[in-house]
Motif scaffolding. Structure first.
Motif, PDB file in Angstrom:
ATOM      1  N   SER A 147      32.984  -8.670  49.453  1.00  0.00           N
ATOM      2  CA  SER A 147      32.693  -9.243  48.145  1.00  0.00           C
ATOM      3  C   SER A 147      33.974  -9.438  47.337  1.00  0.00           C
ATOM      4  N   SER A 148      34.888  -8.455  47.411  1.00  0.00           N
ATOM      5  CA  SER A 148      36.176  -8.570  46.713  1.00  0.00           C
ATOM      6  C   SER A 148      36.980  -9.754  47.250  1.00  0.00           C
ATOM      7  N   ILE A 149      36.975  -9.924  48.558  1.00  0.00           N
ATOM      8  CA  ILE A 149      37.737 -11.018  49.175  1.00  0.00           C
ATOM      9  C   ILE A 149      37.121 -12.364  48.817  1.00  0.00           C
ATOM     10  N   ILE A 150      35.786 -12.458  48.849  1.00  0.00           N
ATOM     11  CA  ILE A 150      35.123 -13.705  48.460  1.00  0.00           C
ATOM     12  C   ILE A 150      35.440 -14.038  47.005  1.00  0.00           C
ATOM     13  N   ALA A 151      35.463 -13.013  46.146  1.00  0.00           N
ATOM     14  CA  ALA A 151      35.795 -13.232  44.732  1.00  0.00           C
ATOM     15  C   ALA A 151      37.194 -13.824  44.600  1.00  0.00           C
ATOM     16  N   PHE A 152      38.148 -13.286  45.364  1.00  0.00           N
ATOM     17  CA  PHE A 152      39.510 -13.823  45.312  1.00  0.00           C
ATOM     18  C   PHE A 152      39.561 -15.255  45.826  1.00  0.00           C
ATOM     19  N   LEU A 153      38.873 -15.550  46.927  1.00  0.00           N
ATOM     20  CA  LEU A 153      38.875 -16.909  47.475  1.00  0.00           C
ATOM     21  C   LEU A 153      38.274 -17.903  46.473  1.00  0.00           C
ATOM     22  N   ALA A 154      37.252 -17.458  45.742  1.00  0.00           N
ATOM     23  CA  ALA A 154      36.668 -18.318  44.702  1.00  0.00           C
ATOM     24  C   ALA A 154      37.686 -18.584  43.601  1.00  0.00           C
ATOM     25  N   ALA A 155      38.450 -17.550  43.234  1.00  0.00           N
ATOM     26  CA  ALA A 155      39.493 -17.716  42.213  1.00  0.00           C
ATOM     27  C   ALA A 155      40.574 -18.671  42.703  1.00  0.00           C
ATOM     28  N   ALA A 156      40.959 -18.553  43.980  1.00  0.00           N
ATOM     29  CA  ALA A 156      41.959 -19.463  44.535  1.00  0.00           C
ATOM     30  C   ALA A 156      41.453 -20.894  44.498  1.00  0.00           C
ATOM     31  N   GLY A 157      40.167 -21.072  44.830  1.00  0.00           N
ATOM     32  CA  GLY A 157      39.572 -22.403  44.746  1.00  0.00           C
ATOM     33  C   GLY A 157      39.583 -22.939  43.322  1.00  0.00           C
ATOM     34  N   ALA A 158      39.319 -22.050  42.356  1.00  0.00           N
ATOM     35  CA  ALA A 158      39.363 -22.455  40.950  1.00  0.00           C
ATOM     36  C   ALA A 158      40.765 -22.894  40.572  1.00  0.00           C
ATOM     37  N   GLY A 159      41.779 -22.135  41.005  1.00  0.00           N
ATOM     38  CA  GLY A 159      43.162 -22.504  40.703  1.00  0.00           C
ATOM     39  C   GLY A 159      43.517 -23.864  41.257  1.00  0.00           C
ATOM     40  N   VAL A 160      43.106 -24.145  42.485  1.00  0.00           N
ATOM     41  CA  VAL A 160      43.372 -25.456  43.096  1.00  0.00           C
ATOM     42  C   VAL A 160      42.662 -26.557  42.312  1.00  0.00           C
ATOM     43  N   ALA A 161      41.413 -26.296  41.923  1.00  0.00           N
ATOM     44  CA  ALA A 161      40.656 -27.297  41.166  1.00  0.00           C
ATOM     45  C   ALA A 161      41.316 -27.592  39.820  1.00  0.00           C
ATOM     46  N   PHE A 162      41.763 -26.562  39.130  1.00  0.00           N
ATOM     47  CA  PHE A 162      42.445 -26.794  37.856  1.00  0.00           C
ATOM     48  C   PHE A 162      43.750 -27.562  38.073  1.00  0.00           C
ATOM     49  N   TYR A 163      44.465 -27.231  39.141  1.00  0.00           N
ATOM     50  CA  TYR A 163      45.717 -27.933  39.445  1.00  0.00           C
ATOM     51  C   TYR A 163      45.484 -29.432  39.605  1.00  0.00           C
ATOM     52  N   PHE A 164      44.365 -29.791  40.222  1.00  0.00           N
ATOM     53  CA  PHE A 164      44.051 -31.203  40.438  1.00  0.00           C
ATOM     54  C   PHE A 164      43.186 -31.784  39.320  1.00  0.00           C
ATOM     55  N   SER A 165      43.188 -31.130  38.162  1.00  0.00           N
ATOM     56  CA  SER A 165      42.490 -31.620  36.962  1.00  0.00           C
ATOM     57  C   SER A 165      40.997 -31.835  37.200  1.00  0.00           C
TER      58      SER A 165
END
Length: 199
Positions: free
Chosen positions: A31-49
């Motif tokens: 669950s902790s790892i999935i939470a981090f992967l979701a955060a990484a996905g959020a960071g990528v999404a914000f980077y690409f506006s």
């Protein structure tokens, strides 16, 4: 801001969900790892506006981050290693989300650096209290749950009002808030620990 104060009120929802997830074989560390992967996905999404996709990633991060400890308690597998992994991944989650916002076009480096230092120092002060024997302390004006809620709200505003306010996008304003209130929170935690050490 005190979002954490509502946690006891939602235990009636969290516990059955955690129990079901544990029954499905989902471990606290997973669950902790999935939470981090979701955060990484959020960071990528914000980077690409793509703020709405970023918001979805933040929401998934918040959900799985809330579940890891609950799963551990329900499964009887709570451990110091799990707690340590959770805290390390939480800090990396903060970093990738904030960097995704300011490395991309949604904010600039000064706001991002201010936000990063504020968030990391406030988190550090919370755990450093435990290191010096006072006990972990996460009080103060802006906790992690507060930051996640603000990310969701400001991310939605950024999607629907891209012009922002006064020439600043909503996520740029958010990083300023994270920076200022993060350092205020760090000071509040430092003062609490300092006063406790006098006793």
């Amino acid at each position: 801001m005190g979002v954490d104060s509502f946690r006891p009120r939602v235990q009636g929802i969290i516990i059955p969900v955690a129990r079901a997830m544990a029954g499905m074989g989902i471990t606290p560390n997973a669950s902790s790892i999935i939470a981090f992967l979701a955060a990484a996905g959020a960071g990528v999404a914000f980077y690409f506006s793509m703020p709405l996709l970023g918001v979805l990633g933040v929401m998934l991060n918040a959900f799985f981050d809330a579940m890891d400890g609950a799963i551990a308690r329900e499964a009887g597998t709570a451990s110091m290693r799990g707690d340590y992994l959770d805290h390390v991944l939480d800090r990396y989650a903060d970093i990738v989300i904030i960097c995704g916002i300011f490395i991309g076009p949604l904010a600039s480096a000064p706001e991002g650096i201010l936000a990063l230092t504020g968030v990391l120092m406030s988190s550090y002060m919370g755990t450093q209290a435990q290191a010096v024997g006072v006990g972990r302390f996460y009080g103060g004006i802006l906790g992690r749950a507060d930051r996640l809620l603000l990310l969701i709200v400001f991310g939605i505003l950024a999607a629907f009002v891209p012009a922002g306010i006064l020439g600043y996008g909503f996520l740029a304003w958010l990083l300023l808030i994270f920076g200022v209130l993060g350092h205020v929170t760090a000071w509040q935690r430092f003062r609490h620990t300092w006063n406790e050490l006098k006793k």
